[in-house]
Design a protein around this motif. Structure first.
Motif, PDB file in Angstrom:
ATOM      1  N   TYR A 471       0.838  -1.202   0.000  1.00 13.34           N
ATOM      2  CA  TYR A 471       0.000   0.000   0.000  1.00 13.34           C
ATOM      3  C   TYR A 471       0.872   1.251   0.000  1.00 13.34           C
ATOM      4  O   TYR A 471       1.618   1.516   0.947  1.00 13.34           O
ATOM      5  N   ASN A 472       0.796   2.007  -1.079  1.00  6.80           N
ATOM      6  CA  ASN A 472       1.539   3.255  -1.199  1.00  6.80           C
ATOM      7  C   ASN A 472       0.582   4.416  -0.937  1.00  6.80           C
ATOM      8  O   ASN A 472      -0.441   4.553  -1.625  1.00  6.80           O
ATOM      9  N   GLN A 473       0.893   5.238   0.055  1.00  4.03           N
ATOM     10  CA  GLN A 473      -0.048   6.272   0.478  1.00  4.03           C
ATOM     11  C   GLN A 473      -0.435   7.234  -0.643  1.00  4.03           C
ATOM     12  O   GLN A 473      -1.571   7.710  -0.697  1.00  4.03           O
ATOM     13  N   LYS A 474       0.497   7.523  -1.542  1.00  8.47           N
ATOM     14  CA  LYS A 474       0.189   8.470  -2.609  1.00  8.47           C
ATOM     15  C   LYS A 474      -0.486   7.816  -3.807  1.00  8.47           C
ATOM     16  O   LYS A 474      -1.201   8.484  -4.558  1.00  8.47           O
ATOM     17  N   ARG A 475      -0.279   6.521  -4.003  1.00  8.50           N
ATOM     18  CA  ARG A 475      -0.716   5.894  -5.245  1.00  8.50           C
ATOM     19  C   ARG A 475      -1.823   4.862  -5.095  1.00  8.50           C
ATOM     20  O   ARG A 475      -2.544   4.595  -6.062  1.00  8.50           O
ATOM     21  N   SER A 476      -1.988   4.264  -3.925  1.00  9.85           N
ATOM     22  CA  SER A 476      -2.943   3.163  -3.774  1.00  9.85           C
ATOM     23  C   SER A 476      -4.357   3.679  -3.531  1.00  9.85           C
ATOM     24  O   SER A 476      -4.589   4.860  -3.259  1.00  9.85           O
ATOM     25  N   GLY A 477      -5.314   2.750  -3.622  1.00  7.97           N
ATOM     26  CA  GLY A 477      -6.720   3.098  -3.483  1.00  7.97           C
ATOM     27  C   GLY A 477      -7.156   3.287  -2.042  1.00  7.97           C
ATOM     28  O   GLY A 477      -6.358   3.206  -1.106  1.00  7.97           O
ATOM     29  N   ASP A 478      -8.473   3.525  -1.872  1.00  3.09           N
ATOM     30  CA  ASP A 478      -9.037   3.819  -0.548  1.00  3.09           C
ATOM     31  C   ASP A 478      -9.564   2.578   0.158  1.00  3.09           C
ATOM     32  O   ASP A 478      -9.677   2.575   1.387  1.00  3.09           O
ATOM     33  N   ILE A 479      -9.898   1.544  -0.594  1.00  8.15           N
ATOM     34  CA  ILE A 479     -10.376   0.280  -0.021  1.00  8.15           C
ATOM     35  C   ILE A 479      -9.683  -0.860  -0.751  1.00  8.15           C
ATOM     36  O   ILE A 479      -9.555  -0.840  -1.985  1.00  8.15           O
ATOM     37  N   LEU A 480      -9.208  -1.856  -0.012  1.00  9.45           N
ATOM     38  CA  LEU A 480      -8.533  -3.022  -0.581  1.00  9.45           C
ATOM     39  C   LEU A 480      -9.335  -4.264  -0.226  1.00  9.45           C
ATOM     40  O   LEU A 480      -9.700  -4.452   0.942  1.00  9.45           O
ATOM     41  N   PHE A 481      -9.626  -5.113  -1.221  1.00  9.37           N
ATOM     42  CA  PHE A 481     -10.346  -6.345  -0.914  1.00  9.37           C
ATOM     43  C   PHE A 481      -9.578  -7.557  -1.426  1.00  9.37           C
ATOM     44  O   PHE A 481      -8.847  -7.488  -2.406  1.00  9.37           O
ATOM     45  N   VAL A 482      -9.738  -8.665  -0.720  1.00 12.07           N
ATOM     46  CA  VAL A 482      -8.999  -9.895  -1.004  1.00 12.07           C
ATOM     47  C   VAL A 482      -9.995 -11.004  -1.336  1.00 12.07           C
ATOM     48  O   VAL A 482     -10.891 -11.290  -0.539  1.00 12.07           O
ATOM     49  N   PRO A 483      -9.873 -11.638  -2.502  1.00 10.73           N
ATOM     50  CA  PRO A 483     -10.775 -12.750  -2.836  1.00 10.73           C
ATOM     51  C   PRO A 483     -10.575 -13.946  -1.905  1.00 10.73           C
ATOM     52  O   PRO A 483      -9.554 -14.064  -1.220  1.00 10.73           O
ATOM     53  N   ARG A 484     -11.544 -14.825  -1.903  1.00  9.16           N
ATOM     54  CA  ARG A 484     -11.417 -16.076  -1.156  1.00  9.16           C
ATOM     55  C   ARG A 484     -10.208 -16.851  -1.652  1.00  9.16           C
ATOM     56  O   ARG A 484      -9.849 -16.766  -2.828  1.00  9.16           O
ATOM     57  N   PRO A 485      -9.560 -17.631  -0.775  1.00 12.89           N
ATOM     58  CA  PRO A 485      -8.457 -18.491  -1.242  1.00 12.89           C
ATOM     59  C   PRO A 485      -8.929 -19.382  -2.378  1.00 12.89           C
ATOM     60  O   PRO A 485     -10.004 -19.995  -2.312  1.00 12.89           O
ATOM     61  N   GLY A 486      -8.138 -19.442  -3.436  1.00 10.72           N
ATOM     62  CA  GLY A 486      -8.467 -20.284  -4.573  1.00 10.72           C
ATOM     63  C   GLY A 486      -9.359 -19.623  -5.602  1.00 10.72           C
ATOM     64  O   GLY A 486      -9.680 -20.235  -6.619  1.00 10.72           O
ATOM     65  N   PHE A 487      -9.760 -18.370  -5.364  1.00 10.29           N
ATOM     66  CA  PHE A 487     -10.648 -17.662  -6.290  1.00 10.29           C
ATOM     67  C   PHE A 487      -9.874 -16.559  -7.006  1.00 10.29           C
ATOM     68  O   PHE A 487      -9.063 -15.850  -6.398  1.00 10.29           O
ATOM     69  N   ILE A 488     -10.104 -16.424  -8.315  1.00  8.17           N
ATOM     70  CA  ILE A 488      -9.395 -15.431  -9.112  1.00  8.17           C
ATOM     71  C   ILE A 488     -10.354 -14.718 -10.053  1.00  8.17           C
ATOM     72  O   ILE A 488     -11.447 -15.209 -10.350  1.00  8.17           O
ATOM     73  N   SER A 489      -9.936 -13.584 -10.534  1.00  3.59           N
ATOM     74  CA  SER A 489     -10.636 -12.873 -11.598  1.00  3.59           C
ATOM     75  C   SER A 489      -9.853 -13.122 -12.882  1.00  3.59           C
ATOM     76  O   SER A 489      -8.885 -12.416 -13.183  1.00  3.59           O
ATOM     77  N   TYR A 490     -10.250 -14.148 -13.636  1.00  5.17           N
ATOM     78  CA  TYR A 490      -9.470 -14.587 -14.789  1.00  5.17           C
ATOM     79  C   TYR A 490     -10.327 -15.546 -15.600  1.00  5.17           C
ATOM     80  O   TYR A 490     -11.401 -15.977 -15.149  1.00  5.17           O
ATOM     81  N   GLY A 491      -9.856 -15.898 -16.799  1.00  6.79           N
ATOM     82  CA  GLY A 491     -10.554 -16.887 -17.612  1.00  6.79           C
ATOM     83  C   GLY A 491     -10.470 -18.270 -16.995  1.00  6.79           C
ATOM     84  O   GLY A 491      -9.705 -18.520 -16.057  1.00  6.79           O
ATOM     85  N   ARG A 492     -11.230 -19.202 -17.566  1.00  9.78           N
ATOM     86  CA  ARG A 492     -11.311 -20.541 -16.980  1.00  9.78           C
ATOM     87  C   ARG A 492     -10.185 -21.466 -17.434  1.00  9.78           C
ATOM     88  O   ARG A 492     -10.113 -22.616 -17.013  1.00  9.78           O
ATOM     89  N   THR A 493      -9.295 -20.978 -18.288  1.00 12.61           N
ATOM     90  CA  THR A 493      -8.117 -21.755 -18.664  1.00 12.61           C
ATOM     91  C   THR A 493      -6.863 -20.972 -18.284  1.00 12.61           C
ATOM     92  O   THR A 493      -6.840 -19.737 -18.310  1.00 12.61           O
ATOM     93  N   GLY A 494      -5.808 -21.704 -17.915  1.00 15.19           N
ATOM     94  CA  GLY A 494      -4.544 -21.072 -17.566  1.00 15.19           C
ATOM     95  C   GLY A 494      -4.500 -20.575 -16.138  1.00 15.19           C
ATOM     96  O   GLY A 494      -5.513 -20.522 -15.434  1.00 15.19           O
ATOM     97  N   SER A 495      -3.312 -20.214 -15.699  1.00 19.90           N
ATOM     98  CA  SER A 495      -3.073 -19.765 -14.320  1.00 19.90           C
ATOM     99  C   SER A 495      -2.797 -18.273 -14.277  1.00 19.90           C
ATOM    100  O   SER A 495      -2.403 -17.666 -15.277  1.00 19.90           O
ATOM    101  N   THR A 496      -2.964 -17.688 -13.105  1.00 18.66           N
ATOM    102  CA  THR A 496      -2.642 -16.280 -12.918  1.00 18.66           C
ATOM    103  C   THR A 496      -2.078 -16.069 -11.521  1.00 18.66           C
ATOM    104  O   THR A 496      -1.754 -17.027 -10.812  1.00 18.66           O
ATOM    105  N   HIS A 497      -1.987 -14.811 -11.102  1.00 17.48           N
ATOM    106  CA  HIS A 497      -1.318 -14.454  -9.848  1.00 17.48           C
ATOM    107  C   HIS A 497      -1.771 -13.053  -9.458  1.00 17.48           C
ATOM    108  O   HIS A 497      -2.608 -12.458 -10.122  1.00 17.48           O
ATOM    109  N   GLY A 498      -1.204 -12.533  -8.387  1.00 13.94           N
ATOM    110  CA  GLY A 498      -1.525 -11.170  -7.973  1.00 13.94           C
ATOM    111  C   GLY A 498      -2.017 -11.047  -6.550  1.00 13.94           C
ATOM    112  O   GLY A 498      -2.018  -9.961  -5.979  1.00 13.94           O
ATOM    113  N   SER A 499      -2.419 -12.157  -5.946  1.00 14.53           N
ATOM    114  CA  SER A 499      -3.027 -12.116  -4.617  1.00 14.53           C
ATOM    115  C   SER A 499      -1.964 -12.160  -3.511  1.00 14.53           C
ATOM    116  O   SER A 499      -0.791 -12.419  -3.767  1.00 14.53           O
ATOM    117  N   PRO A 500      -2.377 -11.930  -2.249  1.00 17.20           N
ATOM    118  CA  PRO A 500      -1.461 -12.090  -1.120  1.00 17.20           C
ATOM    119  C   PRO A 500      -1.405 -13.515  -0.587  1.00 17.20           C
ATOM    120  O   PRO A 500      -0.775 -13.765   0.441  1.00 17.20           O
TER     121      PRO A 500
END
Length: 556
Positions: A471-500
């Motif tokens: 979280y960067n005070q000058k650049r980050s947003g006002d609310i941060l949300f974390v998806p459930r473990p194992g859940f992503i915002s992506y297509g149904r094929t292939g892998s992705t990343h980005g979560s904590p």
């Protein structure tokens, strides 16, 4: 008699004095000189894009002796190494490895992010104030100007009065620009498309050096326009899933996602040289170019330490397209192992055995394909972002009478319009908390934190600790949300990343070569520890935003 006793006493005194003198002289002679710093001729930083730690162990029996196994067996293996921030993506990953700190300090909060000052999306390495070099396209308009701290490569340049060279190479522009830092002699990346050339930015130079022009003019890249079949018999790839499955993408022009992949046949349908990014050949091209840089720039040729930063990106493209459990990923790592062995062999020959230091890590890891996990009865799935946005807009309209209080939603962050909130006489902290509570009611959302919490608390463990480091005070947003473990915002094929989550944070960290102990540790290490460890080895100043600590067990 008295005279005889006196003589004996004098003789004993002389012998004792002589003996003590000899002991003192021996101790002085045997005392080893203090070695205040190591001076390898070359430091090689290797970042493998999207490499999970378990790729070391999962494919171990297939690796040869000269690549990953050489680094592990003869070097130091940090088995419990993690990213201590999110988002776990390429831009922040490379910046954190080389700055010794996190997005909270170095400012690279994503590959792309919403700029609160301009109201537009910005790219981590994009810079229209510079021109492309080596191409007529805009692909070279890049610089590290959005990274607001120095890198270990910058500190090496400063320490050596600019005499130590820094060269950075990667298929991806951000994989070269950010590791190279602000003072690199050069950063090069792959244009792909219909040229297959390596290019750069006028930030570094006005024209490509002759050795790069010669490489571009050669047939080295064109030689990889060939079918991609498995390196070993496919029936021996028991460490990965079935070749034919519904969890992988299908390349344009193909009717199946199985081996072999006939690249010449589907060349035009996949933008020609762009296709090589999604194959292990992209890594081999990177290794070829890195070795050409070693030769063309005379890296490691004298006693002043140089730095070669290499980022292997095809592992990320293959992982995104085929998924971490695919035979394509396994084959990509077996071929990368050969490329690593090739690089180490050339370093032995050109720089000298014991004259260089290497570290290898990743810029993030990756999740297994959630559709596959769900079929194995493991809780996993996908965020319905359109449905969530519709429900969220209904909440905003009901609560505030307008959806304009939200300016942007990206990277699992919500940016509020502070001026509109003020005009509506709504307190910012209250709005953050109300919206956070709303988000927490959504099934796919697991945790929510507000900017106010990030500002006022000091977290030391768990998910909030990871979020706060990103979280960067000058650049980050006002609310941060974390998806459930194992859940992503992506297509149904292939892998992705980005979560904590740990599947995105657990990445390899290997050290090898001059000044490095042989061994391993299961103590927790973190990505920002890499730069200060190398700085301590070299005896140079830490990058100016460093928050990591040197890993003492690694150094001799």
């Amino acid at each position: 008699m008295k005279n005889n006793n006196l003589i004996l006493l004098l003789l004993a005194f002389c012998i004792t004095t002589f003996t003590n003198g000899q002991h003192r002289k021996k101790n002085i002679e045997e005392k080893a000189p203090v070695e205040i710093a190591q001076s390898p001729k070359l430091v090689v930083g290797i970042v493998v894009d999207q490499m999970r730690y378990d790729y070391l162990t999962r494919f171990w029996n297939h690796y040869g002796e000269g690549g990953f196994k050489r680094l592990v067996n003869d070097g130091f293996n940090c088995k419990n190494n993690h990213f201590n921030y999110s988002p776990t993506s390429t831009g922040p990953g490379h910046a954190s490895v080389y700055t010794g700190t996190t997005p909270a300090t170095h400012g690279i909060i994503g590959n792309n992010w919403y700029d609160k000052e301009t109201g537009e999306e910005v790219y981590c390495a994009g810079d229209d104030s510079y021109e492309s070099v080596g191409t007529t396209s805009d692909a070279g308009k890049m610089s590290p100007h959005r990274m607001i701290t120095t890198t270990i490569t910058d500190q090496l340049r400063l320490h050596t009065q600019q005499r130590g060279k820094v060269i950075a190479v990667s298929l991806k522009d951000r994989g070269a620009v950010l590791p190279g830092g602000h003072t690199a002699n050069a950063a090069y990346w792959f244009e792909g498309g219909n040229t297959g050339n390596w290019i750069t930015s006028s930030f570094y130079m006005d024209a490509l050096p002759q050795w790069v022009n010669s490489f571009n003019a050669s047939d080295e890249v064109e030689a990889y326009k060939k079918p991609w079949n498995t390196l070993k018999p496919i029936n021996t790839y028991v460490e990965s899933g079935l070749d034919a499955n519904s969890y992988e993408g299908v390349l344009d022009g193909e009717t199946t996602n199985t081996f072999p992949h006939d690249l010449p046949t589907i060349w035009e349908a996949n933008s020609q040289f762009e296709l090589l990014r999604k194959t292990p050949y992209g890594n081999s091209i990177t290794a070829d170019f890195a070795l050409a840089a070693l030769e063309g720039e005379d890296l490691g040729a004298d006693t002043i330490t140089d730095f070669l930063a290499i980022s292997f990106s095809s592992t990320d493209y293959v992982g995104h397209f085929f998924g971490v459990n695919s035979k394509e990923v396994q084959d990509t790592y077996l071929r990368l192992d050969q490329d690593l062995a090739r690089i180490l062999t050339v370093l032995d020959e050109k720089v000298g055995v014991g004259e260089y230091t290497v570290f290898l890590t990743a810029d993030h890891a990756a999740i297994n394909v959630p559709a596959y996990l769900a079929d194995q009865k493991i809780p996993a799935g996908y965020l319905d972002m359109d449905g969530m946005r519709e429900e969220f807009n209904e909440f905003l309209q009901y609560k505030y009478g307008t959806t304009d209080v939200v300016k942007n939603i990206s990277n699992y962050q919500i940016f509020l319009d502070h001026k509109i909130l003020t005009n509506l006489d709504i307190d910012l902290d209250d709005a953050e908390e109300e919206i956070a509570k709303e988000l927490l009611t959504y099934e796919a959302v697991n945790q929510v934190y507000t900017g106010h919490q990030m500002w006022t608390n000091e977290y030391t463990e768990g998910i909030p600790y990871i979020l706060q480091n990103g979280y960067n005070q000058k650049r980050s947003g006002d609310i941060l949300f974390v998806p459930r473990p194992g859940f992503i915002s992506y297509g149904r094929t292939g892998s992705t990343h980005g979560s904590p989550m740990i599947y995105d944070t657990h990445a390899p960290l290997l050290f090898y070569g001059k000044g490095i102990k042989q061994g391993s540790t299961v103590d927790r290490t973190e990505i920002p520890d890499i730069a200060p460890t190398i700085a301590a080895l070299l005896g140079i100043a830490f990058p100016n935003g460093t928050t990591g600590k040197p890993i003492g067990e690694v150094l001799q």
